[in-house]
Design an enzyme around this catalytic site. Structure first.
Site, PDB file in Angstrom:
ATOM      1  N   GLY A 180     -16.717  10.181  -1.554  1.00 43.19           N
ATOM      2  CA  GLY A 180     -16.074   8.897  -1.840  1.00 43.19           C
ATOM      3  C   GLY A 180     -15.996   7.930  -0.683  1.00 43.19           C
ATOM      4  O   GLY A 180     -14.957   7.309  -0.468  1.00 43.19           O
ATOM      5  N   THR A 181     -17.076   7.802   0.034  1.00 41.18           N
ATOM      6  CA  THR A 181     -17.100   6.768   1.086  1.00 41.18           C
ATOM      7  C   THR A 181     -18.409   5.999   1.024  1.00 41.18           C
ATOM      8  O   THR A 181     -19.467   6.584   0.803  1.00 41.18           O
ATOM      9  CB  THR A 181     -16.876   7.353   2.502  1.00 41.18           C
ATOM     10  OG1 THR A 181     -17.184   6.343   3.473  1.00 41.18           O
ATOM     11  CG2 THR A 181     -17.700   8.582   2.781  1.00 41.18           C
ATOM     12  N   SER A 182     -18.297   4.689   1.232  1.00 39.80           N
ATOM     13  CA  SER A 182     -19.501   3.838   1.201  1.00 39.80           C
ATOM     14  C   SER A 182     -20.326   4.008   2.479  1.00 39.80           C
ATOM     15  O   SER A 182     -21.430   3.508   2.568  1.00 39.80           O
ATOM     16  CB  SER A 182     -19.085   2.378   1.054  1.00 39.80           C
ATOM     17  OG  SER A 182     -18.266   2.004   2.152  1.00 39.80           O
ATOM     18  N   HIS A 199      -8.341   6.869  10.686  1.00 38.75           N
ATOM     19  CA  HIS A 199      -7.897   5.475  10.701  1.00 38.75           C
ATOM     20  C   HIS A 199      -6.380   5.321  10.647  1.00 38.75           C
ATOM     21  O   HIS A 199      -5.879   4.278  10.248  1.00 38.75           O
ATOM     22  CB  HIS A 199      -8.554   4.708   9.541  1.00 38.75           C
ATOM     23  CG  HIS A 199     -10.040   4.599   9.698  1.00 38.75           C
ATOM     24  ND1 HIS A 199     -10.905   4.377   8.654  1.00 38.75           N
ATOM     25  CD2 HIS A 199     -10.819   4.684  10.804  1.00 38.75           C
ATOM     26  CE1 HIS A 199     -12.145   4.332   9.112  1.00 38.75           C
ATOM     27  NE2 HIS A 199     -12.121   4.527  10.405  1.00 38.75           N
ATOM     28  N   GLN A 255     -10.900   9.094   6.199  1.00 42.16           N
ATOM     29  CA  GLN A 255     -10.766   7.686   6.597  1.00 42.16           C
ATOM     30  C   GLN A 255      -9.554   7.076   5.904  1.00 42.16           C
ATOM     31  O   GLN A 255      -9.184   5.946   6.171  1.00 42.16           O
ATOM     32  CB  GLN A 255     -12.011   6.907   6.174  1.00 42.16           C
ATOM     33  CG  GLN A 255     -13.280   7.362   6.877  1.00 42.16           C
ATOM     34  CD  GLN A 255     -14.516   6.786   6.199  1.00 42.16           C
ATOM     35  OE1 GLN A 255     -14.879   5.652   6.423  1.00 42.16           O
ATOM     36  NE2 GLN A 255     -15.153   7.574   5.356  1.00 42.16           N
ATOM     37  N   ARG A 260       0.851  -1.211   0.000  1.00 40.72           N
ATOM     38  CA  ARG A 260       0.000   0.000   0.000  1.00 40.72           C
ATOM     39  C   ARG A 260       0.882   1.255   0.000  1.00 40.72           C
ATOM     40  O   ARG A 260       0.578   2.250  -0.619  1.00 40.72           O
ATOM     41  CB  ARG A 260      -0.933   0.037   1.230  1.00 40.72           C
ATOM     42  CG  ARG A 260      -1.853  -1.155   1.422  1.00 40.72           C
ATOM     43  CD  ARG A 260      -2.961  -1.252   0.396  1.00 40.72           C
ATOM     44  NE  ARG A 260      -2.530  -1.582  -0.948  1.00 40.72           N
ATOM     45  CZ  ARG A 260      -2.114  -2.795  -1.348  1.00 40.72           C
ATOM     46  NH1 ARG A 260      -2.072  -3.806  -0.516  1.00 40.72           N
ATOM     47  NH2 ARG A 260      -1.749  -3.012  -2.599  1.00 40.72           N
TER      48      ARG A 260
END
Ligand code: NAD
Length: 230
Positions: free
Chosen positions: A170-172, A104, A86, A56
């Site tokens: 852009g977050t679920s 996070h 996040q 990553r």
């Protein structure tokens, strides 16, 4: 001056070439998240977890901030902007944003496995077994894993509660407690959600839903807000 709080998720970095998590069928880069992003996964196979985050980091080093990250920098020249992300990548920082709260954790930090307050920068992309803090404990990524407490949640909720405008990009809205931040905004706060695959958002009196990619959606909204309130 309006106080704008922006909650961002993996989708804002998608156009920079960093894959989101849920778009790939619930696997993160081919892995069950519990294998690579949980305390159980770390106990079972720390090498796999370190390799996963090393990859990553490599991806993040190759990526560049996109127009959505840059639009938020432009926004901050007209408003007081706080970003709650996040994301563990550093694309908001590299675009030039300030006031970024990483809910996070951060990809380019490690922390002691004995004391979570002992945090160290990671230069480059590698963190390996045998890399130890000055007190001798193995270092792990400074990431909040699934099943762990989110220490920055309280300050993030306080920011959300004070927002005049709350923008979600852009977050679920599937990962808790981050997804509940929207519940802290006031009834008179404007809420704007930008995502090509709009997440379910509970009813709000001043809600605008924009089914668009982060780059074009954020640029448009930023220009509209500047035009409306400048
Ligand atoms: P998610 O993967 O659950 O959801 C991604 C969202 O982004 C979806 O709603 C999708 O429709 C949207 N999206 C996809 N392409 C987009 C685009 N071009 N523009 C705008 N939106 C787009 O992501 P999440 O809600 O952030 O939760 C995933 C968790 O995994 C987070 O906790 C995060 O820490 C972690 N994660 C981080 C990164 C990163 O740091 N870049 C990447 C993957 C996962």
């Amino acid at each position: 001056m309006k106080n704008i709080v922006v909650l961002t998720g993996a989708g804002i970095s998608a156009e920079s070439g960093i894959n989101t998590f849920r778009d790939s069928g619930g696997l993160w880069e081919g892995h069950d998240v519990m294998e690579v992003a949980s305390p159980e996964g770390w106990r079972k196979n720390p090498q796999l977890v370190l390799d996963f985050y090393n990859m990553r980091r490599k991806d993040a080093l190759k990526a560049e901030p996109n127009d959505a990250h840059k639009a938020l920098v432009k926004l901050s020249t007209y408003f007081h902007v706080e970003i709650i992300t996040q994301n563990v990548d550093d694309l908001h920082e590299r675009a030039g944003s300030e006031n970024i709260l990483h809910l996070h954790g951060k990809l380019f930090e490690s922390r002691s496995t004995l004391n979570p307050r002992h945090i160290y920068p990671i230069e480059g992309w590698e963190l390996n077994l045998g890399d130890k803090c000055p007190r001798g404990s193995q270092l792990r990524p400074n990431i909040v894993w699934f099943g762990e407490a989110v220490p920055m949640m309280e300050p993030a909720a306080a920011l959300a509660a004070k927002a005049d405008i709350f923008i979600v990009i852009g977050t679920s809205l599937q990962v808790y407690p981050a997804a509940s931040l929207i519940d802290y905004v006031g009834a008179d706060t404007e809420v704007i959600v930008i995502d090509p695959n709009l997440p379910a958002v509970k009813k709000h009196p001043l809600l605008t839903l924009i089914a668009e990619k982060a780059s074009t959606g954020a640029l448009r909204i930023v220009d509209e807000l500047i035009e409306k309130y400048k």
